[in-house]
Motif scaffolding. Sequence first.
Motif, PDB file in Angstrom:
ATOM      1  N   THR A 132      -9.075 -15.777   1.526  1.00  0.00           N
ATOM      2  CA  THR A 132      -7.788 -15.085   1.576  1.00  0.00           C
ATOM      3  C   THR A 132      -6.647 -16.085   1.669  1.00  0.00           C
ATOM      4  O   THR A 132      -5.612 -15.934   1.026  1.00  0.00           O
ATOM      5  CB  THR A 132      -7.759 -14.115   2.772  1.00  0.00           C
ATOM      6  OG1 THR A 132      -8.879 -13.212   2.660  1.00  0.00           O
ATOM      7  CG2 THR A 132      -6.478 -13.301   2.794  1.00  0.00           C
ATOM      8  N   ASP A 204      -6.486  -8.108   1.998  1.00  0.00           N
ATOM      9  CA  ASP A 204      -5.425  -8.542   1.084  1.00  0.00           C
ATOM     10  C   ASP A 204      -5.745  -7.969  -0.297  1.00  0.00           C
ATOM     11  O   ASP A 204      -6.915  -7.796  -0.652  1.00  0.00           O
ATOM     12  CB  ASP A 204      -5.367 -10.073   1.022  1.00  0.00           C
ATOM     13  CG  ASP A 204      -4.011 -10.588   0.526  1.00  0.00           C
ATOM     14  OD1 ASP A 204      -3.045  -9.814   0.531  1.00  0.00           O
ATOM     15  OD2 ASP A 204      -3.937 -11.769   0.136  1.00  0.00           O
ATOM     16  N   THR A 356       2.244 -15.436   3.232  1.00  0.00           N
ATOM     17  CA  THR A 356       2.701 -14.170   2.643  1.00  0.00           C
ATOM     18  C   THR A 356       1.872 -12.973   3.101  1.00  0.00           C
ATOM     19  O   THR A 356       2.102 -11.862   2.650  1.00  0.00           O
ATOM     20  CB  THR A 356       2.659 -14.243   1.106  1.00  0.00           C
ATOM     21  OG1 THR A 356       1.336 -14.583   0.701  1.00  0.00           O
ATOM     22  CG2 THR A 356       3.636 -15.287   0.587  1.00  0.00           C
ATOM     23  N   ASN A 357       0.885 -13.196   3.976  1.00  0.00           N
ATOM     24  CA  ASN A 357       0.129 -12.077   4.539  1.00  0.00           C
ATOM     25  C   ASN A 357      -0.126 -12.333   6.024  1.00  0.00           C
ATOM     26  O   ASN A 357       0.161 -13.412   6.540  1.00  0.00           O
ATOM     27  CB  ASN A 357      -1.184 -11.852   3.769  1.00  0.00           C
ATOM     28  CG  ASN A 357      -2.062 -13.093   3.721  1.00  0.00           C
ATOM     29  OD1 ASN A 357      -2.219 -13.792   4.718  1.00  0.00           O
ATOM     30  ND2 ASN A 357      -2.637 -13.393   2.566  1.00  0.00           N
ATOM     31  N   THR A 358      -0.650 -11.332   6.704  1.00  0.00           N
ATOM     32  CA  THR A 358      -0.783 -11.428   8.168  1.00  0.00           C
ATOM     33  C   THR A 358      -1.790 -12.498   8.568  1.00  0.00           C
ATOM     34  O   THR A 358      -1.616 -13.169   9.587  1.00  0.00           O
ATOM     35  CB  THR A 358      -1.207 -10.075   8.759  1.00  0.00           C
ATOM     36  OG1 THR A 358      -2.416  -9.633   8.139  1.00  0.00           O
ATOM     37  CG2 THR A 358      -0.126  -9.031   8.540  1.00  0.00           C
ATOM     38  N   LYS A 380       3.131  -5.069   1.486  1.00  0.00           N
ATOM     39  CA  LYS A 380       1.970  -4.857   0.604  1.00  0.00           C
ATOM     40  C   LYS A 380       0.891  -4.002   1.275  1.00  0.00           C
ATOM     41  O   LYS A 380      -0.305  -4.235   1.113  1.00  0.00           O
ATOM     42  CB  LYS A 380       1.348  -6.189   0.172  1.00  0.00           C
ATOM     43  CG  LYS A 380       2.264  -7.125  -0.587  1.00  0.00           C
ATOM     44  CD  LYS A 380       1.507  -8.364  -1.057  1.00  0.00           C
ATOM     45  CE  LYS A 380       1.018  -9.221   0.096  1.00  0.00           C
ATOM     46  NZ  LYS A 380       0.297 -10.435  -0.344  1.00  0.00           N
ATOM     47  N   ALA A 382       0.202  -3.839   4.481  1.00  0.00           N
ATOM     48  CA  ALA A 382      -0.366  -4.462   5.677  1.00  0.00           C
ATOM     49  C   ALA A 382       0.134  -3.779   6.949  1.00  0.00           C
ATOM     50  O   ALA A 382       1.193  -3.153   6.976  1.00  0.00           O
ATOM     51  CB  ALA A 382      -0.002  -5.941   5.721  1.00  0.00           C
ATOM     52  N   CYS A 455       4.644 -11.552   4.903  1.00  0.00           N
ATOM     53  CA  CYS A 455       5.006 -10.592   3.853  1.00  0.00           C
ATOM     54  C   CYS A 455       5.331 -11.350   2.570  1.00  0.00           C
ATOM     55  O   CYS A 455       5.694 -12.522   2.606  1.00  0.00           O
ATOM     56  CB  CYS A 455       6.251  -9.791   4.252  1.00  0.00           C
ATOM     57  SG  CYS A 455       6.020  -8.641   5.629  1.00  0.00           S
TER      58      CYS A 455
END
Length: 480
Positions: A132, A204, A356-358, A380, A382, A455
């Motif tokens: 990920t 994701d 860009t993600n958790t 997205k 999340a 994010c």
Amino acid sequence: MGSGQVTDWQGKHVTVAGLGVSGVPAAKALHGLGAKVTVVNDGDDARAREQAAELEALGVTVRLGDGTAPDSGSAAGLPEGTELIVTAPGWRPDHPLFAAADAAGVPVWGDVELAWRLRKPGAADWLAVTGTNGKTTTVQMLASILEAAGLRTAAVGNIGVSLLDAVLGDEEHDVLAVELSSYQLHWAPSPRAHSAAVLNLAPDHLDWHGSMEAYAKDKGRIYEGNRVACVYNAADKATEDLVREADVEEGCRAVGFTLGTPGPSQLGVVEGLLVDRAFVENRQKNAQELAEVADVKPAAPHNIANALAAAALARAYGVPANAVREGLRNFTPDAHRIAHVADVDGVAYVDDSKATNTHAAQASLAAYDSVVWIAGGLAKGATFDELVAGAAQRLRGAVLIGRDRALIREALARHAPEVPVVDLERTDTGAMLQAVQEARRLARPGDTVLLAPACASMDMFANYNKRGDAFAQAVRELGA
């Protein structure tokens, strides 16, 4: 054409789905082999028209704004006579074009599948990486280590360098460091790596894959047919489960990496050293020093994990320990990946716009003891409760930007109600300057102001690079 090698492309009708980094090389390669190529592309912007003109000059047919090709003269929606579809990785499996292909019995390959099948005799081995987060950094570290060992190599794949170009180009390679996304793996059933790693697994791209199970299954394809080592993250059981489920060649080993003391068949960390207990004689008793933690830049925990994964793949390929050290020392991370921008009034400002993600933001926050966190953007799908709960003790304050900032604000209210929060409504690009100014007001000497948005960026910026640039510029204005 479904399973074997295609040796005669002359006159084959191939439809390439999508332009971009992978579609254009695929169309050129297939045309050069004598295939009759039609490119269909959903978008019709200036960049697409420029790429279309380049291909049409070669004699490739291009249809822009026509991804489903309903006017092709075929009831199935496929361009007339299509025998194979080669798709760009971003096209979702539920796209109407693929339903039409399935109904017509037409196979669908990704660019990675095509590259694998077009390799020349005696082609370079692949050392493959997915996960990920951390893929690009790990592949770049791996390439640096392989170069330090004197091997002819390149970092290719999802990293922005076409695998097709590497496979078909004139430059000869001993081994390739290959970054593969879940999208690419979905469309690539045939590749068989020398060794491969799954760095981590977290939710994701579930909108694309449909479920976490489907996402994990596509990631796990990277282990299929591995010859020497399947490298997994000992702290992430899901990656080890994928190794157990993989159908590998006889003698292929499971090799773990850990930030703790390694057991046999693992790489890990002992007293500030990266050590190998997998690729040594008598691994029950012996360990090989590879490098110092200080050789890894930056030495944040998740980046040390990346270095261990890269080292494991290199060692699987037979690289000596001194090349691991030299390769890590030579490596310079890309911009916007936990990059120190400046110190202002005793406060460090760090740009991790790539978070860009958790899952990526969680790793970033874990690297610092006291943080003023700048976060927000496009979520997205999340959720942020687990991220905020895990980081609550580290947060001095939070400054929220972007369209989905309310989701983070609500998670902070639930799990860190004592943390002061600044909620910025403005979504113009100048909001970053205000965010940095607000963060400065909340910070104390010794703190880190961390841009780790958790994010995507496209609500306010062209991409995460532009978001990171805006942060760095705002920090420079503070210090001016």
